[in-house]
Design an enzyme around this catalytic site. Structure first.
Site, mmCIF file in Angstrom:
data_model
loop_
_atom_site.group_PDB
_atom_site.id
_atom_site.type_symbol
_atom_site.label_atom_id
_atom_site.label_comp_id
_atom_site.label_asym_id
_atom_site.label_seq_id
_atom_site.Cartn_x
_atom_site.Cartn_y
_atom_site.Cartn_z
ATOM 1 C CE1 TYR A 15 -3.822 -2.424 0.235
ATOM 2 C CE2 TYR A 15 -2.641 -3.183 2.206
ATOM 3 C CZ TYR A 15 -3.714 -3.182 1.239
ATOM 4 O OH TYR A 15 -4.520 -4.176 1.231
ATOM 5 C CG HIS A 20 -7.287 4.015 0.063
ATOM 6 N ND1 HIS A 20 -8.330 5.054 0.242
ATOM 7 C CD2 HIS A 20 -7.874 2.921 0.764
ATOM 8 C CE1 HIS A 20 -9.223 4.428 0.940
ATOM 9 N NE2 HIS A 20 -9.075 3.311 1.127
ATOM 10 C CE1 TYR A 64 -3.654 -3.923 5.823
ATOM 11 C CE2 TYR A 64 -3.946 -5.095 7.871
ATOM 12 C CZ TYR A 64 -3.374 -4.747 6.898
ATOM 13 O OH TYR A 64 -2.271 -5.605 6.624
ATOM 14 C CG ASN A 66 -12.302 -1.467 5.444
ATOM 15 O OD1 ASN A 66 -12.093 -0.235 4.727
ATOM 16 N ND2 ASN A 66 -12.618 -2.343 4.624
ATOM 17 C CG ASP A 91 -8.141 8.305 -0.022
ATOM 18 O OD1 ASP A 91 -8.241 7.958 1.171
ATOM 19 O OD2 ASP A 91 -8.719 7.591 -0.809
ATOM 20 C CG ASN A 112 -14.807 1.287 2.944
ATOM 21 O OD1 ASN A 112 -16.083 1.416 2.926
ATOM 22 N ND2 ASN A 112 -14.181 0.463 2.106
#
Length: 187
Positions: A15, A20, A64, A66, A91, A112
């Site tokens: 990532y 993101h 993470y 979420n 973002d 999310n």
């Protein structure tokens, strides 16, 4: 007076340098400007520093995207920081690339990470710095775009826009949300 600044992103090398993860990238730039270093802590990478006489806790949740709300809620409680002194950096595909929007409240906008925060904090009222990543993707390609790496054109502009974002966060800490919105929402 204490502040909690949160950069949203996902942990893991896959990532790194993705659209993101701009929240993590801006958090890194803020820490560097303050001479602070992240260390692994409960539910987040965390560093602390003082700015203009104020104590700042800066986190990058390791839960993470979420489940970001779990980390943010924990650190607000742990540090006894009110949600008025919380700013979340995230973002936003609804904004053109490089656009910075600072808001005092709002919906999750389909994000999310923001959805998790709103659910965990049970409020939509917290400052957020939304960094536009654009929406240059075909139908059905949103996930690949958001989790994709910056293109060369974006990379050329990213450092300057990140620096302005860092200045905006520092402004929030030193002069408050209303004046920061006035100063940075049209930059």
């Amino acid at each position: 007076m204490k502040f909690l600044i949160v950069g949203l992103g996902n942990i893991g090398e896959e990532y790194s340098n993705t659209r993101h993860n701009i929240g993590f990238d801006i958090a890194d730039a803020l820490a560097k400007s303050a001479g602070a270093f992240f260390s692994s802590d409960r539910l987040a990478y965390k560093c602390e520093f003082r700015f203009k006489g104020k104590n700042v806790t800066l986190i990058k949740p390791t839960t993470y995207m979420n489940l970001s709300g779990k980390a943010v809620n924990y650190w607000l409680q742990q540090e006894k920081i009110s949600s008025e002194h919380l700013m979340v950096i995230t973002d936003d595909i609804a904004l053109p690339f490089g656009t910075i929007r600072i808001r005092a409240k709002g919906s999750d906008g389909g994000h999310n990470g923001l959805s998790s925060l709103i659910e965990s904090l049970n409020t939509t009222t917290f400052a957020r710095l939304r960094f536009g990543i654009g929406n240059e993707f075909n139908k059905g390609g949103q996930v690949d775009y958001v989790l994709g790496k910056w293109n060369k054109e974006e990379q050329n502009i990213l450092a300057e826009r990140s620096e302005i974002s860092v200045e905006a966060v520092k402004s929030f800490i030193s002069i408050g949300l209303a004046r920061t919105m006035n100063a940075y929402n049209n930059k």
